[in-house]
Design a protein around this motif. Sequence first.
Motif, short mmCIF file in Angstrom:
data_model
loop_
_atom_site.label_atom_id
_atom_site.label_comp_id
_atom_site.label_asym_id
_atom_site.label_seq_id
_atom_site.Cartn_x
_atom_site.Cartn_y
_atom_site.Cartn_z
N GLN A 190 23.79 -18.44 -1.05
CA GLN A 190 24.35 -19.12 -2.24
C GLN A 190 24.83 -18.09 -3.27
O GLN A 190 25.87 -18.28 -3.91
CB GLN A 190 23.29 -20.03 -2.87
N ALA B 229 32.97 -27.01 -4.63
CA ALA B 229 32.63 -27.90 -3.53
C ALA B 229 31.74 -27.20 -2.51
O ALA B 229 30.77 -27.79 -1.99
CB ALA B 229 33.90 -28.42 -2.86
N VAL B 230 32.02 -25.94 -2.20
CA VAL B 230 31.19 -25.18 -1.26
C VAL B 230 29.79 -25.00 -1.83
O VAL B 230 28.78 -25.12 -1.12
CB VAL B 230 31.84 -23.82 -0.95
N LEU C 26 28.18 -26.95 -4.03
CA LEU C 26 27.45 -28.21 -3.91
C LEU C 26 27.15 -28.57 -2.46
O LEU C 26 26.06 -29.08 -2.14
CB LEU C 26 28.27 -29.34 -4.56
N GLY C 27 28.14 -28.29 -1.60
CA GLY C 27 27.95 -28.62 -0.19
C GLY C 27 26.79 -27.85 0.44
O GLY C 27 26.02 -28.41 1.24
N TYR C 28 26.64 -26.59 0.07
CA TYR C 28 25.54 -25.79 0.62
C TYR C 28 24.20 -26.33 0.17
O TYR C 28 23.25 -26.42 0.96
CB TYR C 28 25.70 -24.34 0.18
N GLY D 56 23.68 -29.42 -0.59
CA GLY D 56 23.52 -30.68 0.12
C GLY D 56 23.05 -30.47 1.55
O GLY D 56 22.22 -31.25 2.06
N VAL D 57 23.56 -29.44 2.22
CA VAL D 57 23.15 -29.18 3.61
C VAL D 57 21.67 -28.86 3.67
O VAL D 57 20.91 -29.39 4.51
CB VAL D 57 24.00 -28.04 4.20
N CYS E 189 18.69 -36.38 -3.00
CA CYS E 189 20.00 -36.68 -2.40
C CYS E 189 20.66 -37.87 -3.07
O CYS E 189 21.88 -37.89 -3.28
CB CYS E 189 19.81 -36.96 -0.91
N TRP F 144 22.28 -36.76 -6.40
CA TRP F 144 23.50 -35.95 -6.29
C TRP F 144 24.64 -36.67 -5.57
O TRP F 144 25.82 -36.38 -5.81
CB TRP F 144 23.19 -34.62 -5.60
N VAL G 261 28.55 -37.25 -7.87
CA VAL G 261 29.93 -36.84 -7.62
C VAL G 261 30.94 -37.83 -8.17
O VAL G 261 31.83 -37.47 -8.97
CB VAL G 261 30.16 -36.57 -6.12
#
Length: 877
Positions: A733, A772-773, A775-777, A779-780, A813, A816, A820
Motif C-alpha cells: 500500500q 481506486a487502486v 481503495l481496491g487494495y 477492499g481485497v 465492508c 465502505w 462509494v
Amino acid sequence: MWLLFQTNLLLLILLYFYFSYALLSSVFPSSCQLQGEFHLNGVHKTGDVILGGLFPVHFFKSVPDLSFISEPQQPTCHGFYVQGFRLAQIMAFAIDEINRNSELLPTMTLGYSLYDNCAELGIGFRGALSLVNGQEEQIILDDACAGNPLVLGIVGDSSSTRSIAISSVLGLYRVPMVSYFATCSCLTDRQKYPSFFRTIPSDAFQVRAMIQILKHFGWTWAGLLISDDDYGHNAARSLQSDLSRSGEGCLAYFEVLPRDKNTDEVGRIVNVMKKSTARVVIVFAYESHILNLMDEVVRQNVTGLQWMASEAWTAAAVLQTPHLMPYLGGTLGIAIRHGEIPGLREFLLKISPTLHYNNSYGNSMVNQFWEFTFQCRFAPAPPGWLESGRALCTGQENLQNVDNEFLDITNLRPEYNVYKAVYALAYSLDDMLRCKPGRGPFSGNSCGALQSLEPWQLVYYLERVNFTTPFGDQVSFDENGDVVPIYDVMNWLWLPDGSTEVQNVGEVKESAFKGEELILDEGKIFWNFDSKKPPRSVCSESCPPGTHMVRRKGEPKCCFDCIPCSEGKITNKSNSFECTSCPEDFWSNPQRDHCVPKKTEFLSYHEPLGICLAATSLLGTLICAVVLGIFFYHRRTPIIRASNSELSFQLLLSLKLCFLCSLLFIGRPRLWTCQLRHAAFGISFVLCVSCILVKTMVVLAVFKASKPGGGASLKWFGVTQQRGTVLCHTSIQAAICTIWLVSASPTPHKNTQYQNDKIVYECAFGSTVGFAVLLGYIGVLAFLSFLIAFLARNLPDSFNEAKLITFSMLIFCAVWVAFVPVYISSPGNYADAVEVFAILASSFGLLITLFGSKCYIIIMRPELNTKKAIMGRGSKS
C-alpha cells in the motif's frame, strides 16, 4: 553745321513725343477711374495707418429697382440700431486712446474708416471692398496710382455669414480681419481663412460650454432650435458631434426656425416642443427668430421649459418683457465675456453732430444717432415733418439727459470684444515697428517699414500677439486665429415686481491643464418652476444598481429600459449597456451593484459538523489508547494471551492511526494535507486490515494444529512470519501511495461547480485510478479477511475470535461499499464529511466488535478471565 544738326534732331524728338502723347491720350484716359462708387454710411479719421471697421448701425435695407432700364440705385438702410452705433464708437474710442498712449505706437497715429453694414451681406461686402481698394473717384496718374492710404486691417464683421464671405476674399490678399462677434466654428479653417482672427470664442467652445452645463445638471434629454444660417447650422453640427462623442446626452428633437414669419412652420415646431418629454430647449438663433417663436409659445401656452440661450440672444432686452417672462424666466445663457473700459462714458458724452455734420451721402452716423435719440430731424426736414409738430435738431441737445442703453457701460460684452480687437491690431503693429533691422522675421531678416507696410506682415505679428487688457484679461490667438476662450453664464431673473434682470451666475473657461471648466454659483440661479429647483430632463431615468440599459429600438441612446443583471454580474461602470462578470473569486451581491468575495466552503473546525467529526475522531483515538492500556495492563491474563496479544497491540495502534488520519480531512485543504490525507488513510487501514487478516489466519492455523497431524501448520505462522506478513501487505500500500503521489499528486482545488456563489475547497485526486487502486487494495484484504473468518466461524467456542472477525469485516465492508456511491453524489464539503464518517464508522466497528467483549470480560467479569473458564466455555458449547 553740327549745331544746326543737333537743333533739328531735338525738334524731331520733341515732335515725336508730342504726337505720341496725343495719340495715347486719345486712346487711354489720363487718370485711373473706379468702375463704380458705393454709397456707404461711414465715419473717418485720418492717420498714418488706417484701420477699417464694419458695424451694424442699421437693421434693414431697402432693395432698389433692379429692372436695369436705368442705372440701379444704391440700397438704403433704415431701422437705426443704437448698440451697433456704440460698437463703432468704441472702436473710435480705442483708437483715440491708443493715439494718446505714449508707450504704444509712439511714433505714429492711427486713423479709422468705419462703415455701416446694415446687417446685410451685400452692403457689408461693399464696405470691405471699399476699405481695401479705396473710394477715390479719380486717382491722378503719377509714378503709380496713389490715393488715400488703404486700411491695414479690419475690425469686423459681426455676423458669421458675412465674415465667411468677406474673409474669403480678404484672405486672398492676406488682409487681417479681426471679428468681435462671428462665432461659427467653420472660421477656424486656416486654409480657407488664413488672415481671419476673432476676439470672441468660436461656437465649438460655446457648444462645449453648453454641454458642461447640461452635464452639471444631469440634463441628458434636450431639444435644439437653430436659425437657418451658417451660425445655426454649424452650431448644430458641433453640438450633435460633441454629444455623440462625449455620450453626455441626446437630442429629443432638432428644428430649424424659418427665416420669415411662417406661422404654420412655427406652429408645428412649438407643437413638437409641447409634446416632447424634454424639459430643456437649446436655441442657437438671433432674437428676431425667437420673437416669432415666442409669439406661438405664448399662444399655445407652453410653460415648464428650461431655455438655454446662445450668446446671440442671451442679453436680448427685446425678449425680457412682462409678456414673455412667464415663459422665458430662468433662462440660462452663454454670454460674451464682459469687461470694463475706463473713460468710455466720458468719450460717448462728447459726441456732437457738429463734428460730423453732412458727408457726401446724406447724414452721417452721428447725425442719424442724434436724430434717433432725440426724435428730431436736421434741416432740411422731410416733407410734413414740421407740419406734424415734430422738432428740428439743433445739435445742442444734451446727451446726459438721455436715459437709454447707449450710455450704459455696466455690461460691455461685444463692445469689450471690439476694444480688444483694436488693441490686438495696435499691439501687432507696435511689435512690427519695434523690429530691429537685421533681426526681422521676413526674408533677409528684414523688418516692416512704416512707409511700405503690407497687410500680410501684420498677419505674422497678429498670430503672435500677447497682451493683457486693463480689465485683466489676456489676449492671444491660437494657430486657428481663435482667442483664449471664456464665457459668462447668465440667468434671467424675474423679480417679484415684474421687472427682469440678467445676472451673472458663473463662467466657463478653457485651460491647457483642466480643459473646459465650469464654475457656477447655484445659489444665485433663478428657476422658473414651482419647486424652485432645476428640472429633470431625461428620456429614461438612470438604471438602478444591478441593472443594465437596453436601448429602445428606433429611439436615441438616451432612451432605454433597465434589465436586471444575471447572477454573478454587476452593472458595468464603464459601459452601462452591459453587465460585467465578477472575477473568479467574487460573486454579485443581492443588489447586483458590486462584487463580493464568494463564500468559501470546506469541512471546517469552526462549524458544527467539523467539530462533531473532530471530537468523534479524538474520542475514538482516546478509546483506543484506553483499550491499549487495559490490554497492556492485563497482557498476562488468559483472554489477552488467547487473542494473540502482539497482533492485538498492532491492531489497536493501527486503529488509533485510522482515527487520527480522519483529522486530515478537516480544515482548509493545503497541498501537504491533500497529499497526506489519502496516503495516511490508505496505509493505516491496510495496516489494520492486515493485522486482522493475519490474526484470522493464525486462528485457523491453531485450530488445525489441535487436530492429529496438524502441528506442521503452526510453523508458517510464527511471530516473525506474522510481522513479516503485516509489513509486506503494508509496504504494498505504501508503494501504491508513493507511485500515486509522484505521478499525479492530489492538490487543493477551488470548485465552483457545485454553487456559483460559493468556492468549495477540496482536494482533487490528481489521479482517480490511484485512489481506486488504494481503495481496491484495502477492499481485497478486507474481503480475504472476511472470507477466511467466515470459513472459521464454526470453530469451538474457545476460539470464537473468528466469529468476531467475521462480524467486524462484515461491518467494515458494508460501510465502505455504501461509502462509494454516497461519496460520489455528495457535493462540496459533504464529500469530505462522508469520507470521515466512513473512516470513523469502520474504525469504531472494528474497535467495538474486536475489543468490546474482551474489555467487558476484563473489567466487568474478571472471573471469566481464567484459563479454566476459557477452556470450560468450549466444553459447554
